[in-house]
Design a protein around this motif. Structure first.
Motif, PDB file in Angstrom:
ATOM      1  N   LEU A   1       0.703  -1.231  -0.048  1.00 26.90           N
ATOM      2  CA  LEU A   1       0.027   0.009   0.004  1.00 26.90           C
ATOM      3  C   LEU A   1       0.680   1.175  -0.071  1.00 26.90           C
ATOM      4  CD1 LEU A   1      -2.979   0.741   2.074  1.00 26.90           C
ATOM      5  CD2 LEU A   1      -1.117   2.257   2.388  1.00 26.90           C
ATOM      6  N   HIS A   2       0.394   2.034  -0.733  1.00 28.64           N
ATOM      7  CA  HIS A   2       1.178   3.557  -0.684  1.00 28.64           C
ATOM      8  C   HIS A   2       0.179   4.571  -0.467  1.00 28.64           C
ATOM      9  CE1 HIS A   2       5.010   2.136  -2.273  1.00 28.64           C
ATOM     10  NE2 HIS A   2       4.479   1.238  -3.012  1.00 28.64           N
ATOM     11  N   ARG A   3       0.779   5.556   0.446  1.00 24.61           N
ATOM     12  CA  ARG A   3      -0.397   6.385   0.844  1.00 24.61           C
ATOM     13  C   ARG A   3      -0.362   7.798  -0.036  1.00 24.61           C
ATOM     14  NH1 ARG A   3      -1.793   6.122   7.256  1.00 24.61           N
ATOM     15  NH2 ARG A   3      -1.003   3.714   7.555  1.00 24.61           N
ATOM     16  N   GLY A   4       0.704   7.942  -0.778  1.00 18.05           N
ATOM     17  CA  GLY A   4       0.820   9.116  -1.493  1.00 18.05           C
ATOM     18  C   GLY A   4       0.875   8.817  -3.125  1.00 18.05           C
ATOM     19  N   GLN A   5       0.371   9.730  -3.926  1.00 22.92           N
ATOM     20  CA  GLN A   5      -0.029   9.374  -5.372  1.00 22.92           C
ATOM     21  C   GLN A   5       1.504   9.398  -6.108  1.00 22.92           C
ATOM     22  OE1 GLN A   5      -2.929   8.480  -6.713  1.00 22.92           O
ATOM     23  NE2 GLN A   5      -1.765   7.746  -8.369  1.00 22.92           N
ATOM     24  N   ARG A   6       2.465  10.332  -5.578  1.00 19.92           N
ATOM     25  CA  ARG A   6       3.620  10.142  -6.349  1.00 19.92           C
ATOM     26  C   ARG A   6       4.449   8.883  -6.076  1.00 19.92           C
ATOM     27  NH1 ARG A   6       7.728  15.154  -5.251  1.00 19.92           N
ATOM     28  NH2 ARG A   6       5.945  16.194  -6.577  1.00 19.92           N
ATOM     29  N   ALA A   7       4.653   8.398  -4.834  1.00 17.10           N
ATOM     30  CA  ALA A   7       5.028   7.146  -4.237  1.00 17.10           C
ATOM     31  C   ALA A   7       4.358   6.144  -5.114  1.00 17.10           C
ATOM     32  CB  ALA A   7       4.925   6.865  -3.122  1.00 17.10           C
ATOM     33  N   MET A   8       3.122   6.000  -5.285  1.00 19.12           N
ATOM     34  CA  MET A   8       2.178   5.106  -5.894  1.00 19.12           C
ATOM     35  C   MET A   8       2.733   5.010  -7.421  1.00 19.12           C
ATOM     36  SD  MET A   8      -0.198   2.556  -5.540  1.00 19.12           S
ATOM     37  CE  MET A   8      -0.817   1.544  -6.847  1.00 19.12           C
ATOM     38  N   ASP A   9       2.677   6.104  -7.971  1.00 22.23           N
ATOM     39  CA  ASP A   9       3.028   5.941  -9.468  1.00 22.23           C
ATOM     40  C   ASP A   9       4.389   5.295  -9.840  1.00 22.23           C
ATOM     41  OD1 ASP A   9       0.575   7.228  -9.980  1.00 22.23           O
ATOM     42  OD2 ASP A   9       1.295   9.097 -10.190  1.00 22.23           O
ATOM     43  N   ALA A  10       5.703   5.904  -8.924  1.00 23.22           N
ATOM     44  CA  ALA A  10       6.801   5.269  -9.109  1.00 23.22           C
ATOM     45  C   ALA A  10       6.672   3.749  -8.676  1.00 23.22           C
ATOM     46  CB  ALA A  10       7.646   6.043  -7.980  1.00 23.22           C
ATOM     47  N   ALA A  11       6.024   3.294  -7.770  1.00 28.05           N
ATOM     48  CA  ALA A  11       6.012   1.963  -7.376  1.00 28.05           C
ATOM     49  C   ALA A  11       5.279   1.110  -8.493  1.00 28.05           C
ATOM     50  CB  ALA A  11       5.175   1.692  -6.225  1.00 28.05           C
ATOM     51  N   ALA A  12       4.202   1.772  -9.292  1.00 29.72           N
ATOM     52  CA  ALA A  12       3.650   1.095 -10.446  1.00 29.72           C
ATOM     53  C   ALA A  12       4.422   0.875 -11.504  1.00 29.72           C
ATOM     54  CB  ALA A  12       2.414   1.911 -10.660  1.00 29.72           C
ATOM     55  N   ALA A  13       5.320   1.664 -12.012  1.00 30.03           N
ATOM     56  CA  ALA A  13       6.328   1.803 -12.850  1.00 30.03           C
ATOM     57  C   ALA A  13       7.356   0.931 -12.605  1.00 30.03           C
ATOM     58  CB  ALA A  13       6.941   3.224 -13.213  1.00 30.03           C
ATOM     59  N   ASP A  14       7.842   0.797 -11.408  1.00 32.08           N
ATOM     60  CA  ASP A  14       9.046  -0.269 -11.135  1.00 32.08           C
ATOM     61  C   ASP A  14       8.394  -1.698 -10.967  1.00 32.08           C
ATOM     62  OD1 ASP A  14      11.734  -0.655 -10.065  1.00 32.08           O
ATOM     63  OD2 ASP A  14      11.053  -1.383  -8.387  1.00 32.08           O
ATOM     64  N   ALA A  15       7.136  -1.769 -10.612  1.00 28.90           N
ATOM     65  CA  ALA A  15       6.470  -3.091 -10.611  1.00 28.90           C
ATOM     66  C   ALA A  15       6.109  -3.757 -12.032  1.00 28.90           C
ATOM     67  CB  ALA A  15       5.167  -3.090 -10.007  1.00 28.90           C
ATOM     68  N   GLU A  16       5.713  -2.801 -12.947  1.00 28.56           N
ATOM     69  CA  GLU A  16       5.743  -3.028 -14.368  1.00 28.56           C
ATOM     70  C   GLU A  16       7.058  -3.509 -15.036  1.00 28.56           C
ATOM     71  OE1 GLU A  16       4.235  -1.060 -18.718  1.00 28.56           O
ATOM     72  OE2 GLU A  16       3.973   0.019 -16.709  1.00 28.56           O
ATOM     73  N   ARG A  17       8.025  -2.846 -14.588  1.00 25.12           N
ATOM     74  CA  ARG A  17       9.721  -3.164 -15.051  1.00 25.12           C
ATOM     75  C   ARG A  17       9.647  -4.512 -14.503  1.00 25.12           C
ATOM     76  NH1 ARG A  17      14.276  -3.188 -12.699  1.00 25.12           N
ATOM     77  NH2 ARG A  17      13.613  -2.336 -10.754  1.00 25.12           N
ATOM     78  N   LEU A  18       9.932  -4.908 -13.497  1.00 30.29           N
ATOM     79  CA  LEU A  18      10.163  -6.186 -12.871  1.00 30.29           C
ATOM     80  C   LEU A  18       9.192  -7.185 -13.016  1.00 30.29           C
ATOM     81  CD1 LEU A  18      10.907  -5.203  -8.990  1.00 30.29           C
ATOM     82  CD2 LEU A  18      12.583  -5.782 -11.091  1.00 30.29           C
TER      83      LEU A  18
END
Length: 413
Positions: free
Chosen positions: A140-157
């Motif tokens: 879970l990410h509470r902030g949108q900026r962190a969520m967007d960065a995590a989503a991009a990294d998850a897509e990469r992995l």
């Protein structure tokens, strides 16, 4: 028949003992306590197939400043304890450079890809499918900026390693986890990981399987390990045991056990905590609150809150600052209820500065083998690294490249 003494009945030692058994070895497993009662008991119970890149030390100034000033709950420390950690931490920093971390990740990914299959075979043989959920793991990410960065990294992995991953909107997370009072900016849902509702019980079941297959479990102390003309011996409650091979799988206690033989092994020793809560409504899958550095894991004993890393002395009194912060943050997400234990559990995670476990032959002692340093992933990796070690001990072709994990690298680390 070839024979071995395995010191340490956590997941790493248990995986090694079982794989040696399968290859016809006579195995004695020695521990000072019951199987799976130390580090293998106290984790979040996740078999993490998605963790294909080991956790590197942060190198950006903002994160390091948050840790240094005590504003981050990922790491907690007291200045008086830092000197004992300084050498291993500096090596950890050096190995966390992008180039070195990428090399470690390539090796790490080969081993963790085998974690779930190796567990699957043991879970079936031990009859413990009821302990395992295959609902994945959410961050879970509470902030949108962190969520967007995590989503991009998850897509990469996910694309690079063939991992199943979904990005959940707040509404989707709320629907998946009705117990949550809020869903932040959403979550990353890794669908491949498994979770275990009682990690200690799983290790105990593997131990029972080991005994059913003819293995011997004994109480003994690691400091009695000694070379003999035949191989290695250990004193146990039932007398001295001797075998041609000795395996040190003692987790954070491995460097101390090996110091008598001239090995000076740098290890980052991270203390962690957990406590169970009697929440009336639990979660469907483990949930990491990324902003606050803790995991909520549904367990048989209740909802387990687990913490990040505390840098302390092994002799220092426990001071669960991180756990108190985690529990306060968790109350924003769901109703915890009352704690099941007055005092939290604490234990040490054995992390190598280069982020890879140590699996292979001792550089200077014939018949002595190392199997430790799995960091936060000993519960996940124990059966896979146990297979790798058993193959090396048996002269087989390793099922993953063994060189990156070999103890010989420690001299240059």
């Amino acid at each position: 028949m070839r024979s071995a003494i395995v010191l340490g009945a956590g997941m790493a030692g248990m995986g090694t003992a079982l794989h040696l058994q399968q290859r016809g070895w006579s195995v004695v497993l020695v521990d000072r306590g019951e199987p799976g009662r130390e580090t293998s008991y106290g984790n979040a119970g996740i078999i993490q197939s998605e963790a294909v890149e080991p956790y590197a030390m942060p190198r950006d100034r903002a994160t390091l400043w948050a840790i240094a000033t005590g504003r981050s709950n990922d790491v907690h420390y007291e200045l008086r304890h830092l000197p004992r950690h300084l050498g291993p931490l500096l090596r950890y920093w050096w190995h966390s450079s992008p180039r070195r971390h990428a090399a470690a990740s390539r090796a790490y990914a080969t081993l963790i890809a085998q974690a779930a299959p190796e567990h699957a075979a043991l879970i079936e043989a031990a009859g413990t499918a009821d302990l395992v959920r295959r609902t994945g793991f959410r961050i879970l990410h509470r902030g949108q900026r962190a969520m967007d960065a995590a989503a991009a990294d998850a897509e990469r992995l996910g694309a690079r390693h063939g991992l199943r991953v979904r990005t959940l909107s707040p509404a989707e997370l709320a629907a998946a986890e009705p117990a949550l009072k809020q869903a932040g900016a959403g979550a990353i849902h890794w669908e491949d990981p498994w979770s275990v509702r009682d990690p200690g019980a799983l290790v105990s079941a593997y131990a029972a399987l080991f005994v059913r297959r003819g293995g011997t479990l004994l109480r003994g102390e690691a400091d009695s390990l000694a070379p003999t003309r035949r191989g290695w011996s250990v004193r146990s409650a039932d007398g001295t045991v001797e075998a041609e091979a000795g395996v040190v799988a003692l987790g954070p206690w491995s460097p101390a056990a090996l110091r008598r033989f001239g090995y000076r092994i740098a290890m980052v020793e991270k203390r962690g905590y957990h406590r169970h809560w009697r929440s009336a409504r639990t979660l469907e899958a483990p949930l990491l609150d990324a902003e606050n550095g803790y995991v909520l894991a549904p367990m048989a004993a209740g909802l387990r809150v687990t913490t990040g890393a505390e840098l302390a002395s092994p002799e220092a009194a426990t001071g669960p600052v991180q756990l108190a912060r985690a529990e306060a943050a968790a109350r924003d997400l769901l109703d915890l209820g009352a704690p099941r234990e007055n005092a939290p559990w604490s234990g040490i995670r054995p992390c190598m500065p280069d982020m890879l476990p140590v699996v292979g032959p001792a550089p200077r002692h014939r018949g002595l083998w190392f199997q430790f340093g799995h960091g936060h992933q000993g519960f996940t990796l124990g059966p896979a690294s146990g297979r790798l070690l058993a193959e090396a001990m048996s002269g087989e072709t390793p099922f993953v490249p063994e060189a990156p994990f070999g103890p010989a690298r420690l001299a240059a680390a």
